[in-house]
Write a protein that holds these residues in place. Structure first.
Motif, PDB file in Angstrom:
ATOM      1  N   ASP A 159       0.828  -1.209   0.000  1.00  0.00           N
ATOM      2  CA  ASP A 159       0.000   0.000   0.000  1.00  0.00           C
ATOM      3  C   ASP A 159       0.859   1.255   0.000  1.00  0.00           C
ATOM      4  O   ASP A 159       0.523   2.255  -0.639  1.00  0.00           O
ATOM      5  CB  ASP A 159      -0.923   0.001   1.234  1.00  0.00           C
ATOM      6  N   VAL A 206       2.066   1.899  -3.487  1.00  0.00           N
ATOM      7  CA  VAL A 206       0.993   2.457  -4.314  1.00  0.00           C
ATOM      8  C   VAL A 206       0.832   3.945  -4.025  1.00  0.00           C
ATOM      9  O   VAL A 206       0.728   4.772  -4.940  1.00  0.00           O
ATOM     10  CB  VAL A 206      -0.334   1.712  -4.055  1.00  0.00           C
ATOM     11  N   THR A 216       2.053  -0.006  -9.873  1.00  0.00           N
ATOM     12  CA  THR A 216       0.895   0.165 -10.758  1.00  0.00           C
ATOM     13  C   THR A 216      -0.244  -0.740 -10.292  1.00  0.00           C
ATOM     14  O   THR A 216      -0.036  -1.647  -9.475  1.00  0.00           O
ATOM     15  CB  THR A 216       1.273  -0.193 -12.201  1.00  0.00           C
ATOM     16  N   PRO A 217      -1.451  -0.526 -10.824  1.00  0.00           N
ATOM     17  CA  PRO A 217      -2.569  -1.383 -10.401  1.00  0.00           C
ATOM     18  C   PRO A 217      -2.308  -2.874 -10.586  1.00  0.00           C
ATOM     19  O   PRO A 217      -2.636  -3.677  -9.708  1.00  0.00           O
ATOM     20  CB  PRO A 217      -3.730  -0.894 -11.293  1.00  0.00           C
ATOM     21  N   VAL A 263      -0.027  -4.489  -8.080  1.00  0.00           N
ATOM     22  CA  VAL A 263      -0.700  -4.855  -6.828  1.00  0.00           C
ATOM     23  C   VAL A 263      -1.308  -6.250  -6.948  1.00  0.00           C
ATOM     24  O   VAL A 263      -1.178  -7.087  -6.040  1.00  0.00           O
ATOM     25  CB  VAL A 263      -1.785  -3.817  -6.471  1.00  0.00           C
TER      26      VAL A 263
END
Length: 770
Positions: free
Chosen positions: A698, A701, A707-708, A711
């Motif tokens: 987290d 991010v 990046t998405p 994750v």
């Protein structure tokens, strides 16, 4: 013979400091000295700054930062006494005879008797360098011409004079071969020696012919690259890499000593465009750009050789480049502009190289090796002539009204290289063929293939008998990517070696060990939802890796170049590794939206867990999570040891041609008392560890570093590394970890983000940040 245990390098410029860094990386103590700049408060400022640059370079000049401690810095006024116990003293100062001779006089006043002194020059003859110096100095003096950067360029040209002691030359050649990993080519003391004599001619001819024929920079490099087995930089990219302003300096130095009738004298000129580029600071990558540059939007542009204006760099579509797939001859005879350019440049270069025998060397194999090691050509000029056909080349020479060089005239109707009785031989100017004898202690699979056929073979791999009870598994697929055929041959090889051999080596002659799993297969199967086939390949890979790990005989990886993803997993499941120093292993699966699933997660965890503190597993889990999650690749074999891809007991070879022989010796040394590792169990933190890793994720991010889809992948990786749905009190088997890897891989391969990453990697060779 001199036993070289300590070396001095005088001159800390790019070459001198690079030479010192490379020698230090071989574990040899080095003294690095330079002048004291006027008014300097720190009298060692030049050498200290030079070492800092070698450490911070991208890539660095040291194979590992720890090797910098092997260098003692100083200056030529206060620290000449440091030369007293040096066995080899390398001069790498300005290319000025007066400066060099002044340094030699200082060296001779303090050096010990029998120490060898060498110059890194390639333009000044030994007779000039040692003129007026004592006879004892002349006996100990040679030339050692390194190529830049010394860490990566394998060629070392060595030359002596009639005065040089043979044992001094032999000592340096042995040291350079075994300790420094150099391909040593013994040269005659002629201008430019071998590689630069031919290489500079090639580059200058390539530049001038492009201008004459109206070939664009992009077209020239498309032809003068992969189609001819030349570096992908091509001619103009190479100019930019080495520095456009360096070429006139090299050329003028060579012109000062070249024979009066040398073709380079008639060829050389400095075009007005090049003069203007240098004056305006467009000297290549080190300047504002060169024949190529990046514009304000970071887009690549190429210069127009007629107007000097820049425009977006294009991708030429030349029929001749496509024709080159049928062979070099097909390219050189093609009628389009690319074929005309290739024929003009390479025809001239091959003629020039042939005409220089025996002036620069009596041995065409040495000439070919010099160009392959010094200029990264896939084929040397005489190997190219064989590919085109000696008679075809002779016909082209006669058509131009030129005299046929003696080496070609004697080989008319034949080849320049012959293979007989399991040995390669090279033509000489007297018409005889002399055997090419590999250095003692070296071994390449190409040598084995001269006399043997594979024991096992399929479309992607072969098993060879190396002799003395050792077999070698060679990957032969494109870029040695691991596919189902390779996995099948691993299983077959383990069964056969168990029955008929003492040990197994995994290695090849290619630039890279393996670039990883065959992504094309994965993408094709995923696109048709062939999930069972993908699952079967993952299970087959796991079974093959565990077969290697638990084989009843030693399995040794002969590692060199890249070993990525599945290639790294082969290395991790080998019982031992013999690595070339320039080895770059790493688990990079996250770059294509996947996780290691052939046991890579499992093995790195096992290697990082602290046997002395089995209850505290989180530090190991976090370290492996970071290493795999950032797709970290080692920058050398020493860095691979830090990453625990190599064990502390694994060993490193400096010379690429000696790695396989050393791997074979290692397998034999292990064979008699060998027992495979017992399967292990471990305790992992489970849900609490997973939460900790998610919190760290987290943070990445929030800072924009993940990046998405990073994750998505990292959450699956965290689940595997923390043991899945487990508790710290539960024991996890190796098989359970393999099951978790399989589950995680199958989950990710079905996501759009991962398929997009795979497709992008296959299309561009670069990771997608989605």
């Amino acid at each position: 013979m001199v036993d070289i245990k300590k070396v001095a390098v005088l001159g800390s410029g790019v070459m001198g400091s690079g030479i010192a860094a490379h020698i230090a990386s071989a574990g040899v103590p080095v003294v690095l000295l330079d002048i004291v700049p006027a008014g300097a408060e720190n009298r060692n400022v030049l050498t200290e700054k030079a070492i800092e640059k070698q450490l911070s370079g991208k890539p660095p000049g040291f194979a590992h930062k720890r090797f910098a401690k092997n260098v003692t810095t100083g200056n030529l006024e206060d620290h000449l006494d440091l030369l007293k116990d040096c066995d080899l003293i390398i001069e790498a100062v300005l290319e000025r005879l007066d400066v060099k001779q002044d340094v030699y006089k200082k060296i001779d006043a303090v050096r010990k008797a029998g120490s060898v002194v060498s110059s890194n020059t390639s333009t000044l003859p030994i007779s000039s360098l040692t003129g007026g110096l004592p006879d004892a100095f002349k006996k100990d003096f040679i030339i050692t011409h390194f190529f830049n950067p010394p860490r990566f360029m394998r060629l070392l040209e060595v030359a002596g004079s009639p005065d040089t002691r043979p044992d001094a030359l032999a000592a340096v050649e042995k040291f350079a071969d075994i300790k420094l990993g150099k391909g040593v080519v013994h040269c005659k003391d002629t201008p430019g020696f071998i590689a630069n004599r031919i290489g500079v001619y090639w580059m200058m001819l390539g530049l001038l012919e492009a201008m004459r024929l109206g070939v664009t920079v992009e077209e020239a490099d498309a032809v003068m690259g992969k189609p001819l087995g030349l570096p992908k930089t091509g001619i103009f990219g190479l100019f930019d890499l080495i520095g456009i302003d360096l070429m006139p300096l090299i050329a003028k130095a060579m012109l000062a000593t070249l024979p009066a009738n040398d073709p380079f004298r008639a060829l050389y000129q400095e075009p007005e465009l090049v003069k203007k580029m240098i004056a305006d600071g467009y000297t290549g990558r080190k300047g504002k750009g060169g024949f190529y540059r990046l514009n304000a939007q970071k887009k690549k542009e190429a210069i127009n050789l007629k107007t000097g204006e820049y425009a977006p760099a294009g991708k030429p579509q030349l029929a001749s480049v496509e024709a080159a797939k049928a062979g070099i001859g097909a390219l050189l005879t093609h009628k389009d502009i690319g074929g005309q350019y290739a024929a003009s440049v390479m025809g001239g270069v091959l003629y020039y190289a042939a005409s220089l025998i025996p002036e620069i060397s009596d041995n065409i194999a040495d000439v070919d090796n010099a160009m392959k090691l010094g200029y990264s050509w896939k084929y040397g000029p005489f190997e190219m002539i064989d590919k085109i056909g000696v008679d075809n080349v002779i016909a082209q020479i006669k058509a131009k009204g030129l005299p046929v060089p003696a080496i070609l005239e004697k080989a008319a109707g034949k080849k320049l290289y012959e293979v007989g009785s399991g040995q390669r031989s090279a033509a000489s100017v007297d018409g005889s063929y002399k055997p090419i004898i590999p250095p003692a202690g070296s071994l390449m699979l190409g040598d084995i293939k001269l006399t043997k056929k594979p024991v096992l073979k399929n479309a992607s791999a072969s098993l060879w008998d190396l002799g003395d009870g050792v077999a070698c598994l060679e990957l032969t697929s494109k870029m040695n990517a691991v596919d189902p055929d390779i996995l099948a041959l691993i299983e077959q090889s383990v069964a056969l070696v168990k029955k008929d051999f003492k040990g197994l080596v995994i290695g090849n002659d290619a630039d890279n060990f393996s670039v990883g799993a065959n992504l094309g297969f994965m993408l094709m199967a995923a696109n048709i939802a062939a999930w069972k086939q993908i699952s079967d390949v993952i299970r087959a890979g796991q079974h093959a890796m565990m077969a290697l790990k638990h084989a009843p005989f030693p399995v040794v990886s002969s590692l060199s170049g890249m070993a990525l993803g599945g290639g790294c997993e082969i290395v991790l499941h080998s019982n031992a590794v013999q690595a070339h120093m320039e080895s770059y292993p790493g688990l990079v699966e996250v770059g294509v939206g996947l996780i290691p699933a052939w046991g890579g997660c499992k093995e790195l965890l096992l290697r990082n867990l602290d046997a002395n503190n089995p209850g505290n597993t989180m530090p190991a889990v976090a370290k492996v999570f970071e290493q795999i999650g950032t797709a970290k690749v080692a920058g050398s074999a020493e860095e691979a040891r830090d990453m625990k891809v190599l064990h502390a007991t694994d060993t490193i070879t400096m010379n690429r041609v000696r790695v396989l022989a050393d791997a074979k010796a290692k397998a034999l040394s292990m064979a008699d008392s060998y027992a495979p590792d017992e399967p292990r169990t471990l305790r992992l933190p489970g849900e609490t560890g997973k939460v900790a890793l998610f919190m760290a994720l987290d943070g990445l991010v929030a800072s924009g570093k993940a990046t998405p889809h990073d994750v998505v992948v990292s959450r699956v990786l965290a689940h595997v590394l923390t043991g899945g749905d487990t508790d710290i009190q539960d024991e996890i088997t190796e098989q359970r970890l393999l099951d978790l890897e399989h589950e995680g891989f199958m989950e990710l391969i079905k996501t759009k983000g991962t398929l997009d990453r795979i497709e992008h990697m296959l299309g561009t060779g670069k990771p997608l940040r989605n």
